[in-house]
Design a protein around this motif. Structure first.
Motif, PDB file in Angstrom:
ATOM      1  N   PRO A 141       0.591  -1.139  -0.045  1.00 56.51           N
ATOM      2  CA  PRO A 141      -0.102   0.048  -0.049  1.00 56.51           C
ATOM      3  C   PRO A 141       0.911   1.403  -0.052  1.00 56.51           C
ATOM      4  CG  PRO A 141      -0.309  -1.088   2.225  1.00 56.51           C
ATOM      5  CD  PRO A 141       0.519  -2.051   1.111  1.00 56.51           C
ATOM      6  N   GLU A 142       2.230   1.124   0.500  1.00 54.45           N
ATOM      7  CA  GLU A 142       2.901   2.561   0.569  1.00 54.45           C
ATOM      8  C   GLU A 142       3.470   2.594  -0.519  1.00 54.45           C
ATOM      9  OE1 GLU A 142       5.205  -1.118   2.200  1.00 54.45           O
ATOM     10  OE2 GLU A 142       3.144  -0.319   2.263  1.00 54.45           O
ATOM     11  N   MET A 143       3.627   1.754  -1.713  1.00 53.98           N
ATOM     12  CA  MET A 143       4.424   1.703  -2.969  1.00 53.98           C
ATOM     13  C   MET A 143       3.668   2.898  -3.605  1.00 53.98           C
ATOM     14  SD  MET A 143       5.239  -1.036  -5.598  1.00 53.98           S
ATOM     15  CE  MET A 143       6.762  -1.503  -5.386  1.00 53.98           C
ATOM     16  N   GLU A 144       4.518   3.875  -4.383  1.00 63.80           N
ATOM     17  CA  GLU A 144       3.981   4.854  -5.338  1.00 63.80           C
ATOM     18  C   GLU A 144       4.331   4.610  -6.537  1.00 63.80           C
ATOM     19  OE1 GLU A 144       4.735   8.964  -4.286  1.00 63.80           O
ATOM     20  OE2 GLU A 144       4.882   8.538  -1.978  1.00 63.80           O
ATOM     21  N   LEU A 145       3.424   4.116  -7.255  1.00 68.52           N
ATOM     22  CA  LEU A 145       3.486   3.622  -8.753  1.00 68.52           C
ATOM     23  C   LEU A 145       3.370   4.724  -9.656  1.00 68.52           C
ATOM     24  CD1 LEU A 145       1.274   0.497  -8.406  1.00 68.52           C
ATOM     25  CD2 LEU A 145       3.977   0.642  -8.372  1.00 68.52           C
ATOM     26  N   ALA A 146       3.964   4.605 -10.667  1.00 71.13           N
ATOM     27  CA  ALA A 146       4.057   5.667 -11.699  1.00 71.13           C
ATOM     28  C   ALA A 146       4.224   4.964 -13.145  1.00 71.13           C
ATOM     29  CB  ALA A 146       5.169   6.647 -11.575  1.00 71.13           C
ATOM     30  N   ILE A 147       3.526   5.615 -14.137  1.00 73.93           N
ATOM     31  CA  ILE A 147       3.578   5.107 -15.496  1.00 73.93           C
ATOM     32  C   ILE A 147       5.024   5.233 -16.082  1.00 73.93           C
ATOM     33  CG2 ILE A 147       2.891   5.398 -17.780  1.00 73.93           C
ATOM     34  CD1 ILE A 147       0.211   6.152 -16.724  1.00 73.93           C
ATOM     35  N   GLY A 148       5.563   4.088 -16.621  1.00 72.25           N
ATOM     36  CA  GLY A 148       7.077   3.967 -16.969  1.00 72.25           C
ATOM     37  C   GLY A 148       7.834   3.457 -15.768  1.00 72.25           C
ATOM     38  N   MET A 149       7.350   3.203 -14.712  1.00 74.90           N
ATOM     39  CA  MET A 149       8.292   2.687 -13.524  1.00 74.90           C
ATOM     40  C   MET A 149       8.735   1.278 -13.901  1.00 74.90           C
ATOM     41  SD  MET A 149       7.163   2.274  -9.694  1.00 74.90           S
ATOM     42  CE  MET A 149       7.793   3.506  -8.557  1.00 74.90           C
ATOM     43  N   PRO A 150       9.853   0.787 -13.859  1.00 71.91           N
ATOM     44  CA  PRO A 150      10.344  -0.516 -13.923  1.00 71.91           C
ATOM     45  C   PRO A 150      10.059  -1.254 -12.656  1.00 71.91           C
ATOM     46  CG  PRO A 150      12.248   0.897 -13.851  1.00 71.91           C
ATOM     47  CD  PRO A 150      11.142   1.743 -13.892  1.00 71.91           C
ATOM     48  N   LEU A 151       9.565  -2.385 -12.724  1.00 72.08           N
ATOM     49  CA  LEU A 151       9.358  -3.214 -11.497  1.00 72.08           C
ATOM     50  C   LEU A 151      10.119  -4.652 -11.873  1.00 72.08           C
ATOM     51  CD1 LEU A 151       5.725  -2.508 -10.594  1.00 72.08           C
ATOM     52  CD2 LEU A 151       7.954  -1.610  -9.549  1.00 72.08           C
ATOM     53  N   VAL A 152      10.530  -5.352 -11.021  1.00 68.91           N
ATOM     54  CA  VAL A 152      11.072  -6.805 -10.991  1.00 68.91           C
ATOM     55  C   VAL A 152      10.150  -7.592 -10.430  1.00 68.91           C
ATOM     56  CG1 VAL A 152      12.755  -8.497 -10.286  1.00 68.91           C
ATOM     57  CG2 VAL A 152      13.384  -6.142 -11.060  1.00 68.91           C
ATOM     58  N   MET A 153       9.499  -8.803 -11.032  1.00 69.27           N
ATOM     59  CA  MET A 153       8.551  -9.684 -10.818  1.00 69.27           C
ATOM     60  C   MET A 153       9.311 -11.090 -10.720  1.00 69.27           C
ATOM     61  SD  MET A 153       4.712  -8.508 -12.385  1.00 69.27           S
ATOM     62  CE  MET A 153       4.256  -9.820 -11.558  1.00 69.27           C
ATOM     63  N   SER A 154       8.496 -11.958  -9.985  1.00 67.22           N
ATOM     64  CA  SER A 154       9.034 -13.490  -9.968  1.00 67.22           C
ATOM     65  C   SER A 154       7.815 -14.258 -10.721  1.00 67.22           C
ATOM     66  CB  SER A 154       9.194 -13.988  -8.627  1.00 67.22           C
ATOM     67  OG  SER A 154      10.461 -13.354  -8.257  1.00 67.22           O
ATOM     68  N   ASP A 155       8.098 -15.275 -11.464  1.00 70.06           N
ATOM     69  CA  ASP A 155       7.119 -16.325 -11.991  1.00 70.06           C
ATOM     70  C   ASP A 155       7.007 -17.229 -10.823  1.00 70.06           C
ATOM     71  OD1 ASP A 155       8.947 -17.950 -12.266  1.00 70.06           O
ATOM     72  OD2 ASP A 155       8.914 -17.723 -14.635  1.00 70.06           O
ATOM     73  N   GLN A 156       6.089 -18.281 -11.129  1.00 66.35           N
ATOM     74  CA  GLN A 156       5.651 -19.448 -10.500  1.00 66.35           C
ATOM     75  C   GLN A 156       7.128 -20.390  -9.914  1.00 66.35           C
ATOM     76  OE1 GLN A 156       4.286 -18.891 -12.997  1.00 66.35           O
ATOM     77  NE2 GLN A 156       3.709 -20.749 -14.209  1.00 66.35           N
ATOM     78  N   ASN A 157       8.007 -20.247 -10.838  1.00 69.34           N
ATOM     79  CA  ASN A 157       9.212 -20.992 -10.688  1.00 69.34           C
ATOM     80  C   ASN A 157      10.433 -20.208 -10.001  1.00 69.34           C
ATOM     81  OD1 ASN A 157       8.084 -22.994 -12.064  1.00 69.34           O
ATOM     82  ND2 ASN A 157       8.692 -22.128 -13.996  1.00 69.34           N
ATOM     83  N   GLY A 158       9.954 -18.846  -9.678  1.00 70.20           N
ATOM     84  CA  GLY A 158      11.069 -18.037  -8.807  1.00 70.20           C
ATOM     85  C   GLY A 158      11.828 -17.164  -9.980  1.00 70.20           C
ATOM     86  N   GLN A 159      11.726 -17.426 -11.159  1.00 76.48           N
ATOM     87  CA  GLN A 159      12.322 -16.633 -12.375  1.00 76.48           C
ATOM     88  C   GLN A 159      11.952 -15.318 -12.332  1.00 76.48           C
ATOM     89  OE1 GLN A 159      14.516 -18.523 -14.371  1.00 76.48           O
ATOM     90  NE2 GLN A 159      15.287 -16.941 -15.655  1.00 76.48           N
ATOM     91  N   GLN A 160      12.804 -14.363 -12.149  1.00 77.43           N
ATOM     92  CA  GLN A 160      12.667 -13.110 -12.102  1.00 77.43           C
ATOM     93  C   GLN A 160      12.811 -12.199 -13.387  1.00 77.43           C
ATOM     94  OE1 GLN A 160      15.204 -11.128  -9.223  1.00 77.43           O
ATOM     95  NE2 GLN A 160      13.833 -11.693  -7.559  1.00 77.43           N
ATOM     96  N   PHE A 161      11.858 -11.375 -13.610  1.00 74.89           N
ATOM     97  CA  PHE A 161      11.741 -10.544 -14.817  1.00 74.89           C
ATOM     98  C   PHE A 161      11.320  -9.277 -14.675  1.00 74.89           C
ATOM     99  CE2 PHE A 161       8.118 -12.922 -14.119  1.00 74.89           C
ATOM    100  CZ  PHE A 161       7.001 -12.174 -14.687  1.00 74.89           C
ATOM    101  N   GLN A 162      11.808  -8.319 -15.626  1.00 76.02           N
ATOM    102  CA  GLN A 162      11.331  -7.067 -15.512  1.00 76.02           C
ATOM    103  C   GLN A 162      10.060  -6.654 -16.103  1.00 76.02           C
ATOM    104  OE1 GLN A 162      14.564  -3.939 -16.059  1.00 76.02           O
ATOM    105  NE2 GLN A 162      13.229  -2.769 -16.824  1.00 76.02           N
ATOM    106  N   VAL A 163       9.223  -5.606 -15.750  1.00 76.02           N
ATOM    107  CA  VAL A 163       7.937  -5.244 -16.224  1.00 76.02           C
ATOM    108  C   VAL A 163       8.070  -4.035 -16.090  1.00 76.02           C
ATOM    109  CG1 VAL A 163       6.675  -7.369 -15.591  1.00 76.02           C
ATOM    110  CG2 VAL A 163       6.630  -5.657 -14.129  1.00 76.02           C
ATOM    111  N   THR A 164       6.999  -3.206 -16.970  1.00 75.09           N
ATOM    112  CA  THR A 164       7.011  -1.708 -16.886  1.00 75.09           C
ATOM    113  C   THR A 164       5.458  -1.343 -16.472  1.00 75.09           C
ATOM    114  OG1 THR A 164       8.804  -1.673 -18.340  1.00 75.09           O
ATOM    115  CG2 THR A 164       7.490   0.408 -17.916  1.00 75.09           C
ATOM    116  N   VAL A 165       5.349  -0.631 -15.711  1.00 75.91           N
ATOM    117  CA  VAL A 165       4.091   0.091 -15.339  1.00 75.91           C
ATOM    118  C   VAL A 165       3.532   0.843 -16.461  1.00 75.91           C
ATOM    119  CG1 VAL A 165       2.562   1.425 -13.803  1.00 75.91           C
ATOM    120  CG2 VAL A 165       4.521   0.102 -12.831  1.00 75.91           C
ATOM    121  N   THR A 166       2.396   0.471 -17.394  1.00 78.13           N
ATOM    122  CA  THR A 166       1.975   1.133 -18.482  1.00 78.13           C
ATOM    123  C   THR A 166       0.517   1.947 -18.180  1.00 78.13           C
ATOM    124  OG1 THR A 166       1.037  -0.860 -19.183  1.00 78.13           O
ATOM    125  CG2 THR A 166       3.027  -0.311 -20.091  1.00 78.13           C
ATOM    126  N   GLU A 167      -0.039   1.391 -17.183  1.00 78.49           N
ATOM    127  CA  GLU A 167      -1.368   1.999 -16.999  1.00 78.49           C
ATOM    128  C   GLU A 167      -1.672   1.871 -15.351  1.00 78.49           C
ATOM    129  OE1 GLU A 167      -6.064   2.167 -18.515  1.00 78.49           O
ATOM    130  OE2 GLU A 167      -4.430   0.887 -19.630  1.00 78.49           O
TER     131      GLU A 167
END
Length: 149
Positions: A85-111
Motif C-alpha cells: 500500500p505504501e508503494m508509489e507507482l508511476a507510469i513508466g516505472m520499472p519493476l521486477v516480478m517473479s514467476d511461479q518458478n522463482g524466475q525474475q523478470f522486469q516489467v514496466t507500469v503502463t497504466e
C-alpha cells in the motif's frame, strides 16, 4: 572487412523511427562483440558485416530482426491489492516480478487503473524499428583466412 567470427569495436547511436535516441556509445568505450555469436540483435550483426575500419554507415533494423513484435500475452492486469500500500507507482516505472518458478523478470507500469495496474513484460524496444549510425573502430581476433603450414 568484417565477417562472422571477427571481434570488433564499433561506436553507435541508436534511434527510433521518430528520431528519439534510445542508446549511444558517445562518451563511452565502443561496443565490443564477436560477429555472429548472438551477443547483439541479429540485424546489428548483419549491419556491420562487410564494413572496414574507419567506415561509417547508417542501418535500419526492422523490429523482427531486433527485439521482435510486442506480445500481448506479456501484458498483465495485476490487482492493486497485490502491491504494498505504501508503494508509489508511476507510469513508466520499472519493476521486477517473479514467476511461479522463482524466475525474475522486469516489467514496466503502463497504466494505473482504479483497481489494477497494467504491467508490460515485453522488451521496451519490442515492436519498434531501430536505426543505428555506426562507425567501425577496430577488427581484431577472428579466424585467419589463410593458415600457414
Amino acid at each position: 572487412m568484417v565477417k562472422k567470427g571477427d571481434k570488433i569495436k564499433v561506436h553507435y547511436h541508436g534511434k527510433l523511427s521518430n528520431g528519439e535516441t534510445f542508446d549511444s556509445s558517445e562518451g563511452r568505450e565502443p561496443l565490443e562483440f564477436e560477429v555472429g555469436s548472438g551477443m547483439v540483435i541479429p540485424g546489428f550483426d548483419e549491419g556491420v558485416t562487410g564494413m572496414t575500419v574507419g567506415e561509417k554507415k547508417t542501418i535500419t533494423i526492422p523490429f523482427a530482426e531486433a527485439y521482435g513484435p510486442v506480445n500481448p500475452d506479456m501484458v498483465v492486469d495485476m490487482p492493486k491489492d497485490r502491491f504494498p500500500p505504501e508503494m508509489e507507482l508511476a507510469i513508466g516505472m520499472p519493476l521486477v516480478m517473479s514467476d511461479q518458478n522463482g524466475q525474475q523478470f522486469q516489467v514496466t507500469v503502463t497504466e494505473i487503473k482504479e483497481d489494477s495496474i497494467l504491467l508490460d513484460a515485453n522488451h521496451p524496444l519490442a515492436g519498434k524499428d531501430l536505426t543505428f549510425d555506426l562507425e567501425l573502430v577496430e577488427i581484431s581476433g577472428g579466424s585467419p583466412l589463410i593458415i600457414m603450414p
